[in-house]
Scaffold this motif. Structure first.
Motif, PDB file in Angstrom:
ATOM      1  N   LEU A 112       0.782  -1.305  -0.141  1.00 58.52           N
ATOM      2  CA  LEU A 112       0.119   0.052  -0.055  1.00 58.52           C
ATOM      3  C   LEU A 112       0.755   1.378   0.013  1.00 58.52           C
ATOM      4  N   GLY A 113       2.032   1.171  -0.044  1.00 59.11           N
ATOM      5  CA  GLY A 113       3.011   2.234  -0.090  1.00 59.11           C
ATOM      6  C   GLY A 113       3.616   2.553   1.375  1.00 59.11           C
ATOM      7  N   GLY A 114       3.324   1.662   2.343  1.00 62.17           N
ATOM      8  CA  GLY A 114       3.857   1.828   3.662  1.00 62.17           C
ATOM      9  C   GLY A 114       5.104   2.142   3.764  1.00 62.17           C
ATOM     10  N   VAL A 115       5.856   2.986   4.591  1.00 64.21           N
ATOM     11  CA  VAL A 115       7.172   3.020   4.801  1.00 64.21           C
ATOM     12  C   VAL A 115       7.382   2.942   6.359  1.00 64.21           C
ATOM     13  N   TRP A 116       8.163   1.937   6.906  1.00 64.47           N
ATOM     14  CA  TRP A 116       8.344   1.627   8.450  1.00 64.47           C
ATOM     15  C   TRP A 116       9.359   2.440   9.042  1.00 64.47           C
ATOM     16  N   ASN A 117       8.947   3.222   9.982  1.00 67.94           N
ATOM     17  CA  ASN A 117      10.177   3.924  10.719  1.00 67.94           C
ATOM     18  C   ASN A 117      10.245   3.254  12.063  1.00 67.94           C
ATOM     19  N   GLY A 118      11.210   2.326  12.187  1.00 69.93           N
ATOM     20  CA  GLY A 118      11.371   1.355  13.390  1.00 69.93           C
ATOM     21  C   GLY A 118      12.084   1.978  14.627  1.00 69.93           C
ATOM     22  N   SER A 119      12.562   3.145  14.207  1.00 73.27           N
ATOM     23  CA  SER A 119      12.926   3.965  15.764  1.00 73.27           C
ATOM     24  C   SER A 119      11.811   4.990  16.273  1.00 73.27           C
ATOM     25  N   GLU A 120      11.000   5.403  15.210  1.00 73.77           N
ATOM     26  CA  GLU A 120       9.859   6.152  15.649  1.00 73.77           C
ATOM     27  C   GLU A 120       8.537   5.447  16.038  1.00 73.77           C
ATOM     28  N   PHE A 121       8.705   4.091  15.425  1.00 75.84           N
ATOM     29  CA  PHE A 121       7.469   3.169  15.472  1.00 75.84           C
ATOM     30  C   PHE A 121       6.149   3.746  14.824  1.00 75.84           C
TER      31      PHE A 121
END
Ligand SMILES: [Zn+2]
Length: 440
Positions: free
Chosen positions: A37-46
């Motif tokens: 769906l175009g999602g981009v995960w930012n693992g440090s900001e959750f």
């Protein structure tokens, strides 16, 4: 929702990051963080961000302090996983963050998933389960918002294998009712086996010869509770009146207490939270304010043992003994040692909904739950001796076993209440479960 409403902000909550990682984030990883769906995960900001500026913020909130850290944030949709594990006041604070600064982004509200049990059990049961009659109807709340409950039984999930169902069927009675049958009157971690059909009765006339007592838990921002109990010839206790509610000052509490009693009604002792003797800066101790209004209190007494000892006492009174005359007339062989008149609606409502503590001593009660009536009951019963001395009918094994506890009137010495004038004021303010902060 993120795709449908560009720019929307979603907050997804659990108590801790650890719980988030094991649940929602693990699921999200299974779906490759919504890359399709175009999602981009930012693992440090959750945070899960989308090209259209929508964002899902994964956050923890176990306490009001955690929740206030989200004060600047606003959300248009709140998601709570295992909602009953989060205390109701934390939920209420986060709910106040539901708003939209833009006409093109709607406020969608709250969606929660949950099981019975936990400090939020009663709030969820009242607002969603009872209000909709287990999901049979959709209702509007006082602010005109739609409230819906969707029961999700184990058979509704096509992905669960039959072994899982068999495992649930093999659980002990209480757990099975909660998890397999979705019974919100019974849940894992339920502290007291209090049943309306056994413990609650319509008011009966109380003979003048029965001794009467109060149990009193003080509160202002949170509810205060006064219970009146009468003890019959066998030592059974009948709770026949309650006063309950927030926002009533201590002087007014004492006046209402005195006004409720008839001239013939003699209350032998009024056992109250030791914290009511604590000094409060310039203000008089609460017990002194009661006394100034003609109501003299007796400290319930930490010398009676720990909170856990008190809860054990409550359980021993909830157990069954030979039937009282009232229940014998109805054909019962046994009935509980504690009877509650149906007019005591807050005790009846809250006692069965109390969960065991999940932190500290598991034999204690979760102090985030609505425990004021239970505290008042504990203050009374811990001072009344260990209950009647006769055989106890064990409902679990159907065995009649002799009680090992002392009789009322033949009280065990350690439970003999000493008169109030011999009792020192508590050095540390008594029960420390009164958090007087309340949000918003
Ligand atoms: Zn009875």
């Amino acid at each position: 929702m993120c795709i449908r409403y560009p720019g929307i902000r979603l907050g997804a909550f659990r108590r801790t990051y650890g719980e988030l990682k094991e649940s929602l984030l693990a699921e999200l990883a299974n779906y490759s963080y919504a890359q399709a769906l175009g999602g981009v995960w930012n693992g440090s900001e959750f945070e899960l961000r989308f090209p259209n500026k929508s964002v899902v913020m994964f956050r923890y909130a176990e306490t009001i302090l955690d929740a206030t850290r989200r004060q600047g944030g606003q959300y248009q949709l709140l998601l709570f996983d295992e909602r009953t594990l989060t205390p109701p006041d934390v939920i209420a604070f986060l709910e106040s963050r539901l708003r939209s600064g833009r006409a093109d982004i709607p406020v969608l509200g709250i969606r929660s998933g949950s099981n019975p049990g936990g400090p939020g059990h009663l709030a969820v049961k009242t607002r969603y389960v009872d209000a909709t009659n287990y999901g049979k109807r959709v209702v509007k709340d006082v602010r005109g918002r739609t409230v819906r409950f969707i029961p999700s039984g184990v058979t509704d999930n096509p992905h669960l294998n039959s072994e899982y169902v068999d495992d649930l069927k093999a659980l002990p009675d209480k757990l099975r009712k909660a998890f397999l049958e979705g019974d919100w009157n019974s849940f894992a971690g339920q502290a007291f086996d209090f049943r309306v059909d056994r413990h609650v009765i319509a008011p009966i006339a109380i003979p003048e010869s029965w001794r009467r007592y109060n149990g009193i838990d003080w509160g202002f921002a949170k509810p205060y509770c006064v219970l009146w109990g009468a003890v019959d010839e066998d030592g059974r206790v009948y709770i026949y009146r309650e006063h309950y509610g927030p926002g009533v000052g201590e002087g007014e509490q004492a006046q209402r207490l005195a006004a409720a009693e008839t001239e013939m009604e003699v209350v032998v002792a009024r056992y109250a939270d030791d914290a009511m003797w604590a000094t409060r800066g310039d203000a008089k101790p609460i017990a002194d304010v009661y006394a100034a209004n003609g109501v003299h209190l007796t400290p319930a007494g930490k010398g009676k043992g720990s909170r856990v000892t008190g809860w054990q006492r409550v359980r021993s009174y909830l157990a069954e003994g030979p039937a009282c005359p009232h229940h014998r007339a109805l054909g019962w062989e046994t009935c509980p040692l504690l009877h509650v008149f149906d007019v005591c609606e807050n005790l009846v409502r809250t006692l069965p909904a109390l969960p065991h503590a999940t932190t500290g001593d598991p034999e204690d009660i979760d102090t985030d739950a609505e425990d004021h009536a239970a505290d008042a009951l504990r203050y009374m019963l811990i001072n009344l001796g260990a209950g009647p001395e006769f055989v106890i009918f064990d409902t679990a094994t159907s065995e009649v076993v002799p009680a090992v506890i002392g009789a009322f009137g033949y009280r065990l010495p350690e439970y003999e209440p000493s008169p109030w004038w011999e009792q020192p004021a508590p050095p540390d303010g008594g029960d420390q479960d009164h958090d007087q902060q309340w949000w918003p």
